[in-house]
Design a protein around this motif. Structure first.
Motif, PDB file in Angstrom:
ATOM      1  N   ASP A  51      -7.623   5.627   0.141  1.00  0.00           N
ATOM      2  CA  ASP A  51      -6.916   4.471   0.716  1.00  0.00           C
ATOM      3  C   ASP A  51      -7.526   4.168   2.087  1.00  0.00           C
ATOM      4  O   ASP A  51      -7.393   4.975   3.012  1.00  0.00           O
ATOM      5  CB  ASP A  51      -5.428   4.839   0.824  1.00  0.00           C
ATOM      6  CG  ASP A  51      -4.592   3.715   1.408  1.00  0.00           C
ATOM      7  OD1 ASP A  51      -5.011   3.121   2.421  1.00  0.00           O
ATOM      8  OD2 ASP A  51      -3.516   3.449   0.849  1.00  0.00           O
ATOM      9  N   GLN A  52      -8.162   3.029   2.199  1.00  0.00           N
ATOM     10  CA  GLN A  52      -8.908   2.721   3.423  1.00  0.00           C
ATOM     11  C   GLN A  52      -8.028   2.789   4.658  1.00  0.00           C
ATOM     12  O   GLN A  52      -8.424   3.318   5.694  1.00  0.00           O
ATOM     13  CB  GLN A  52      -9.576   1.344   3.317  1.00  0.00           C
ATOM     14  CG  GLN A  52     -10.756   1.341   2.354  1.00  0.00           C
ATOM     15  CD  GLN A  52     -11.644   2.572   2.533  1.00  0.00           C
ATOM     16  OE1 GLN A  52     -12.110   2.860   3.646  1.00  0.00           O
ATOM     17  NE2 GLN A  52     -11.873   3.313   1.451  1.00  0.00           N
ATOM     18  N   ASP A  53      -6.815   2.266   4.517  1.00  0.00           N
ATOM     19  CA  ASP A  53      -5.882   2.274   5.632  1.00  0.00           C
ATOM     20  C   ASP A  53      -5.536   3.701   6.066  1.00  0.00           C
ATOM     21  O   ASP A  53      -5.664   4.072   7.230  1.00  0.00           O
ATOM     22  CB  ASP A  53      -4.604   1.552   5.208  1.00  0.00           C
ATOM     23  CG  ASP A  53      -4.167   0.535   6.229  1.00  0.00           C
ATOM     24  OD1 ASP A  53      -2.958   0.353   6.404  1.00  0.00           O
ATOM     25  OD2 ASP A  53      -5.063  -0.078   6.868  1.00  0.00           O
ATOM     26  N   LEU A  54      -5.106   4.474   5.077  1.00  0.00           N
ATOM     27  CA  LEU A  54      -4.721   5.854   5.382  1.00  0.00           C
ATOM     28  C   LEU A  54      -5.928   6.621   5.910  1.00  0.00           C
ATOM     29  O   LEU A  54      -5.830   7.396   6.864  1.00  0.00           O
ATOM     30  CB  LEU A  54      -4.172   6.548   4.128  1.00  0.00           C
ATOM     31  CG  LEU A  54      -2.792   6.111   3.646  1.00  0.00           C
ATOM     32  CD1 LEU A  54      -2.429   6.816   2.341  1.00  0.00           C
ATOM     33  CD2 LEU A  54      -1.736   6.403   4.698  1.00  0.00           C
ATOM     34  N   LYS A  55      -7.071   6.388   5.263  1.00  0.00           N
ATOM     35  CA  LYS A  55      -8.270   7.130   5.631  1.00  0.00           C
ATOM     36  C   LYS A  55      -8.604   6.898   7.108  1.00  0.00           C
ATOM     37  O   LYS A  55      -9.021   7.807   7.832  1.00  0.00           O
ATOM     38  CB  LYS A  55      -9.451   6.682   4.765  1.00  0.00           C
ATOM     39  CG  LYS A  55     -10.633   7.632   4.728  1.00  0.00           C
ATOM     40  CD  LYS A  55     -11.680   7.142   3.744  1.00  0.00           C
ATOM     41  CE  LYS A  55     -12.875   8.100   3.704  1.00  0.00           C
ATOM     42  NZ  LYS A  55     -13.976   7.590   2.872  1.00  0.00           N
TER      43      LYS A  55
END
Lengths: 423, 358
Positions: free
Chosen positions: A376-380
């Motif tokens: 998940d780009q956001d979480l990452k």
């Protein structure tokens, strides 16, 4: 003249004597014939005679005998019951006295409080700490006095099997400048390793049981040891943050603890529901109207990373787990959680310890990292874990190193090559 | 004459036996109380050193609050009259449930239980209790409570109990809350442990589901770590539970009442969530000690109709203290059948019912 008077007197005297004699004889005859008096008062007759008198006309001798013996045994039972009642009354008096006294003692510790109005009543979650007792282990007390910060310390247990992972962990701890970190060395190799790398360590006094497991045991067996080792730390009055060796530190964990519960632990869960608890509805269609049964379910606390406050419930927890592990081949994480979660029930008194689940993104298990966060780009980008625990994967060393590459060295693709799970 | 003596002696004998039973029960209570108080002494005393391995016991039996009569002097008077050992059974009822209440009251009277109180939610039940010589309590008028009490369905009325019971606890009484769809078969006070804040019957149907188990979650894709372990337990039934008058118990009632006032939730769900969820980010969990009642003594209707009545041994040997007809909608019939079977000994009374329902 004197003679006639004498003879009359003599005659009267003998008549009186005869009357008296007759009276006595009649009395004797009456006594023989009516030994219990003229009036038939029932109380003076014994049961047996009454039976003879009253029922000889309607009962057989055998039945009479039975009734008599029943009556006798009933009287005996009666006497016995009376005795029991007397004894119990006395026991009750003593018990009530004792309970009275104990209750007075409780009251003496502080005024009983009245409950406040709606919404103001808060039960105690943060139990009082025990009085530190240096005498349980003066050598350990000295070590802890030197390295602890605010009477708290990170503790890791290690033997030579896990040297590589321990190295990565130690590097991460030093990188953060954490000084209250202690390795419980289970063999000489690790003792020397710590000495040469300037890491605080503690090697227990030789103890046959602990040492056999410590030196040769697999990861589960060594994991079980921690519950015996940590007790002394708590008894010395220190808060203990237990850490497995397959954990990378990315921020100082002590800045992220709440310290409001006996046990504060990371979760094996992978979502808000699984990590913090949810209502897992059980469907049984055959029940019709009541097909849905509600159940409370939560993924287990990870017994590889938890913080214990030095309180009575925490020590009781350690004792309970250590005791059960000594009696049966069980997984320590399972026992740890059962003792924490099961309420009391018939034949079982439950532990009563307050619990807190750590934030699942701050104290991250490897399922959350590899199945969710890294995809998940956001979480990452946004999630900044405090620790990453490579618990869900067997290739721990490689993944630990990848975590360091990604979170410390900023190598954006460091986590990409790994599968979600493993073989 | 021997026979009459025998008869009077037997009578005396029976009297003595009853006295003995009462004394034994009193003794058990006194020892329970003194045991709990002693544990409290050990825990509340000045900061203590921890004892050696195996000797350390945390306190489950919290100290009771100081009774405060001023919160409700009228209720205090009623409770003073009918409570036994400062404990009382409480049932909430409106006219909708009159038939079931009748069966419950009959079972209570049959057992000679005196400390039983009906919280009458409307005038009908108030009059019903008066004419049947049952202790009752009608609250002072309160717009919110009364609307729900008079017209609310079973879930809404069920939620009321968490507001009503608070005063009972504040007055220092232990409360055994009972729904109306419960038949009493023995005096429940003889079967309580009184060592926890909350002692409740379970919705579970087996040792595992009732007392808790490790429900292993399988995720094959994870391979080596496919098995995730989870702690799972069937919910406490919010229709039959005993609360000790302690701070955690009162906090529990407040938490549930508060959440129910803010959202349309099922009270039993909220009751359990507050009891079981640990603290987590942005949430401070309740810390109340819990005990699950014996699932055969305090029997729910799934256990009765799915298990007990079909097993000859269980059917003969199990002597429930109460039967709660929670799992079935045809409550009145099943309650009456329970009475027929367990009280009147009619062996086939339970046979005609299906396991579940439509």
């Amino acid at each position: 003249m004197a003679g006639r008077r004498d003879r009359t007197q003599q005659l009267r005297g003998s008549r009186i004597a005869i009357a008296i004699l007759i009276g006595i004889i009649i009395g004797c005859v009456c006594a023989v014939l009516f030994p219990n008096g003229f009036f038939n008062s029932s109380s003076s007759l014994t049961a047996n005679e009454r039976v003879q008198v009253g029922s000889s006309s309607c009962e057989s001798p055998a039945r009479i005998k039975m009734l008599k013996s029943d009556f006798a045994s009933l009287s005996e039972k009666n006497a016995d019951l009376k005795k029991q009642v007397r004894e119990l009354t006395e026991k009750l008096r003593l018990a009530e006295q004792g309970s009275d006294n104990a209750r007075k003692q409780v009251l003496s510790f502080g005024p009983q409080i009245k409950a406040g109005p709606f919404g103001t009543v808060k039960s105690l979650r943060t139990n009082p700490t025990i009085l530190p007792d240096e005498s349980v282990n003066p050598r350990l007390a000295k070590i802890l006095q030197d390295i602890a910060v605010d009477k708290e310390v990170i503790v890791a247990l290690a033997n030579s099997n896990v040297k590589a992972m321990l190295e990565v962990q130690i590097a991460s701890v030093k990188r953060l400048g954490i000084t209250n970190y202690l390795v419980v060395a289970l063999d000489d190799y690790i003792e020397n390793f710590c000495k040469s790398n300037d890491v605080a360590y503690y090697k227990r006094d030789p103890d046959k049981d602990v040492d056999t497991v410590g030196k040769t045991g697999g990861n589960h067996a060594v994991s079980g040891l921690k519950f015996r080792v940590l007790r002394e730390f708590l008894q010395l009055g220190y808060g203990v943050l237990l850490s497995d060796v397959d954990i990378v530190f990315l921020q100082n964990p002590f800045s992220h603890l709440y310290r409001d519960s006996d046990v504060e632990s990371m979760s094996d869960g992978h979502s808000n529901m699984t990590a913090y608890g949810f209502n897992d509805v059980f469907d049984e269609p055959a029940m019709g109207w009541a097909r849905y049964a509600h159940t409370m379910r939560i993924w287990v606390f990870n017994s590889g990373f938890f913080y214990l406050r030095p309180t009575v419930p925490s020590i009781e927890l350690l004792d309970r787990v250590a005791d059960r592990l000594s009696k049966a081949k069980l997984w320590d994480q399972a026992v740890f959680n059962e003792e924490l979660f099961y309420p009391s029930h018939p034949d079982y008194i439950g532990l009563h310890a307050s619990k807190r689940v750590m934030d699942m993104y701050e104290f991250m298990n490897s399922k959350v990292l590899f199945k969710t966060v890294r995809k998940d780009q956001d979480l990452k980008k946004k999630v900044k874990p405090v620790i990453v625990h490579v618990n869900y994967h067997p290739d721990k060393l490689n993944r630990m190193q990848a975590v360091v590459e990604f979170y410390v060295n900023g190598k954006q693709d460091a986590l990409d090559s790994f599968p979600d799970g493993s073989e």
